[in-house]
Design a protein around this motif. Structure first.
Motif, short mmCIF file in Angstrom:
data_model
loop_
_atom_site.label_atom_id
_atom_site.label_comp_id
_atom_site.label_asym_id
_atom_site.label_seq_id
_atom_site.Cartn_x
_atom_site.Cartn_y
_atom_site.Cartn_z
N ILE A 66 -8.67 0.20 1.75
CA ILE A 66 -7.74 -0.93 1.88
C ILE A 66 -8.44 -2.15 2.45
CG2 ILE A 66 -5.63 -1.71 3.02
CD1 ILE A 66 -4.82 1.37 2.93
N VAL A 72 2.92 -1.45 4.14
CA VAL A 72 2.43 -0.09 3.95
C VAL A 72 3.61 0.87 3.92
CG1 VAL A 72 0.91 1.69 4.85
CG2 VAL A 72 0.36 -0.71 5.23
N PRO A 85 -4.30 4.31 -2.28
CA PRO A 85 -5.68 4.68 -1.93
C PRO A 85 -6.00 6.16 -2.15
CG PRO A 85 -4.38 4.30 0.04
CD PRO A 85 -3.51 3.92 -1.11
N MET A 138 0.40 -7.43 4.58
CA MET A 138 0.35 -6.11 3.97
C MET A 138 1.64 -5.36 4.29
SD MET A 138 -2.43 -3.09 4.65
CE MET A 138 -3.74 -4.31 4.77
N LEU A 161 -3.94 1.37 10.31
CA LEU A 161 -3.69 0.21 9.44
C LEU A 161 -2.83 -0.74 10.25
CD1 LEU A 161 -2.77 2.07 6.12
CD2 LEU A 161 -4.99 1.14 6.80
N VAL A 219 0.84 -1.20 0.00
CA VAL A 219 0.00 0.00 0.00
C VAL A 219 0.88 1.25 0.00
CG1 VAL A 219 -1.74 1.29 1.29
CG2 VAL A 219 -1.82 -1.22 1.25
#
Lengths: 304, 304, 304, 304
Positions: D168, D182, D154, D180, D218, D106
């Motif tokens: 997400i 990030v 995003p 994930m 997150l 991400v």
């Protein structure tokens, strides 16, 4: 035959469209090297006489064409092997490169049209030294020899109201480089050439090249310094493609056939005026190819 | 006849390619308005039966086409008169727009390919309210009614590794909008349609639309909410153009002729696979048209 | 007192930092208009003598400052009312604007640093006419009078290897405009000024202005034509902010206090060398403000 | 003392602000490696107890900080040596990386604010495989093991109307990655850390991190899969810098002094609300650092 003079920026394609008879004519030399391992072919066309120039529809000078199908495939990087071939050819063709040189690199084209953004992207990745040398002297680099490199992206006439050539001439007069390298996206005749061919010539750029609007010439004559042009065909004129297809269908037909062909051909050209053909992954191609070319220049100028 | 099923995203073009006989067939209604002063034509094609859908090669539903040649010329702005026509048609087709609505606007396409960047540019200019309403309530706006607008640019599969539909479905499940508006660049059959035509439909988007890679369907069936699609044709498939030209040359010819045509046609399609035709001023066009469309949406949602 | 000469690009701020005593000195005229309804204040500072210039630390000339707090808030558009005030002031200060003029608009700054991208964004939205008039004559526009406008974005020295002034001088010599308008992002002394103040001056641009690297002067003296500069403060020098805060704490304190302050101040300036302060929504601000400024120019040049 | 809780995203800085007394407290382990030749320092802070978390003002977990002053200097490339250190640390901290993994990367932040564009630029340079494996199977790669990588940018709430976390979470539910990663730009407390420090943690991202607007967390808790966060400090909060400077001036002073300090401090924070400090060459830094980080990820995932 054909309803128009087919246009190509590639000397190699111009060469092919010449019949046997012509090709034997004096004034057009052809030379070819092929690296089998890397599958890279380097063809050098030299036009040495006015007749040759007339037959080819291109000015007298040297045209080096690098054909590298690998450039179509993403590798995990940017094809350094191709950058090295570009560098080797540039060293051959850039006058006085052996000594220290002052070189202005010009990125022609329109950053906002993907297929025409090659020039701007290439200058983005160049190693620029002129401002450093001017401020701190050559001592700033721990090298025996340092080329003095500057770059400009003149932009498009619709946005500046000026010809690229006007802007560049002004910059040349103010900063007095000894040589100019111009990068531009070209139009090929066949889609088979797209994004896998690099043309290097010492004849500069002539109006109508590239995707964008007509531009004044960028040549030694108009600029007062040698102009090396590096071009990569990224588009084909839409009209060309249709006409080529039509011609394949018209061989030994009679009068009527011929006439109908010419009409259809003309209609196609009118409808397709100002249209170009590009591949759908043009964004990835431009990103990769522009980096390959800029690294080629950096290597040739001993800055990579 | 023809060596392939010609592809067009425009119902209007599909309609034209239907012969008289078919066109009288039940299940395809046609309606037309023309504003002479502004030279804007609005054609509504309604496909109401399975037979109609089969004949048209398009799903059942409503297809509104706005033809506005003025969109090709820059005015000193963005053609507000066209935005207002878009708004008027959107108000007709967006379910429940009379009450307060929660709407997700999706900008499909590839920001880095000029001809495919319509969707991303449209969402750039939208008036977004969802986060404000969520944080400060509707009081934040001095209006009796405020639509709750969010937007997403899913990007292209080559960069995300995901289908646009996967991303959008996830966003829909998390944020539960009531309606989706999807904007995408389309492929027309004829260059005469490019950049002057806007199609609005309640049938959503189907795989293979647009310039980019294939995408999963974005429809009420796959998303669980009504999907209104707004499309503007910005490219023509390169193969289509050649085949159309070839067909014009082949009428009542005999067998051999026919065979040669089909071969030539197939060769053209192979060579032109993944190639598209666009106009050279596509950057200016996209900038202007995307603003016209986003203003149309803002007006329809009472946010402009 | 203070450990350094505070730097500001705004004449208005320079004016404020002058004590009563100085302010009465001959050579600095001050004039103010206030539009209560729109809450827009226009202050004109005229420096008419060398003494005035010395006291202000700014060259002799006219400095118009437009304070428009509204510019901080997004409206449903771009604040046309502010564009009209900019236009009105430009008409006052651009020499010979009453007749037809040839004007080069220069967008200084770095497109890739949001806070420094004002100039490039302003030229993006200008109405350019020079190339059209050159190709088709004035007949192309149905107007009695048409100003001939061109624009250039010289880019940053780190990328071109050249001073903006070198490039611009070359363009001026090649295209011989009669007047130059230069747009640049400025540094204010106080965050209270950011993104709500527009300065228009006939004294051009002097080295060290803006966010970017030092630039040679862009003045009538160096360019040979009048240079009107339009600036909007988008950043504050990080050192300034700290020093201002420190100064507030040091009033009538004794020696030790004073010394410690000067040390702290010097340390702060060293640590914050080449750092700037900007607001977090700078992207939205630049997008909106640049459009407001470019519309102001278009209106003044009767092209909007 | 101080008028506010100083904010830093760097565990290393939080650690430093703890006095001897605290630092001996159980629950905060510190480990350091230093590569003298490359001048790269790797510090690992482990917070193993609630007390440790409270003292540090950071959640329990592992925080790896890579300090690489070399990252500030352009080399003729992107500092591959640093990418390799990043890769080595990622391999340690990514769960199950030894087997084949499905990983969503991400890129948080705002592409249009240079200092906040790290995340988007990192995902631009990743090697994405998910769509290829889904379409052609692993056979498409001649490797024994191929990690399945997807990525998402995003965007910012002001443009989407949605929290990054909402988008997400939706993508995670639709595409079910196992881990994930990030990437985000961070805020440091001291300018000395900027653009030369990389923090890798298994605690994810918590609201208020980065330059942009507040974001929901997150974390493994909110996302249901392990979340590895990679951050590079690119800005310092403007308030922090002023307060730090003020505090240096206030030691053992008396009541009045103290009060005045607190007032000045509060005023500074109000005036500097939503302001950040960044370095003037932030564009070049982001371009280079994002490439270094993305190569680090590609190497760790055996895709470079």
């Amino acid at each position: 035959m054909g309803c128009f003079q087919v246009r190509t920026d590639l000397a190699l394609e111009a060469r092919e469209s010449i019949t046997e008879a012509d090709s034997t004519l004096r004034g057009v030399k052809l030379e070819e090297e092929y690296d089998e391992e890397e599958d890279i072919r380097v063809t050098t066309v030299e036009i040495t006489t006015k007749n040759g120039a007339k037959a080819m529809g291109k000015p007298m000078g040297t045209y080096i064409t690098i054909e590298a199908p690998g450039m179509l495939e993403p590798d995990e990087g940017y094809h350094r092997e191709i950058s090295e071939v570009i560098a080797k050819q540039l060293v051959k063709i850039i006058p006085g490169i052996k000594e220290e040189q002052e070189i202005l690199v010009v990125g022609l084209g329109n950053r906002e049209v993907t297929a025409d953004a090659l020039g701007p992207h290439v200058v983005d990745n160049l190693y620029i030294t002129r401002h450093i040398v001017k401020e701190f002297g050559k001592a700033a680099y721990n090298k025996e020899k340092i080329n003095i490199i500057s770059s400009i992206e003149p932009g498009v006439m619709g946005k500046t109201g000026m010809e690229a050539a006007e802007i560049i001439r002004g910059v040349v007069e103010q900063t007095t480089p000894r040589v100019m390298i111009v990068i531009d996206a070209l139009a090929a005749r066949s889609t088979k050439r797209l994004n896998r061919t690099i043309q290097i010539t010492d004849t500069g750029i002539h109006p109508g090249s590239g995707v964008g609007n007509n531009r004044n010439a960028l040549t030694e004559e108009s600029m007062g310094i040698p102009v090396i042009a590096i071009g990569v065909p990224t588009v084909v004129d839409a009209g060309t493609i249709v006409v080529d297809a039509l011609e394949k269908m018209v061989h030994d037909e009679g009068e009527t056939e011929r006439h109908r062909y010419v009409d259809d051909c003309r209609n196609a050209l009118t409808e397709l005026h100002n249209m170009y053909v590009a591949s759908k992954d043009i964004d990835a191609v431009i990103k990769r190819v522009s980096y390959t070319v800029s690294e080629g220049i950096n290597i040739a100028l001993e800055l990579a």
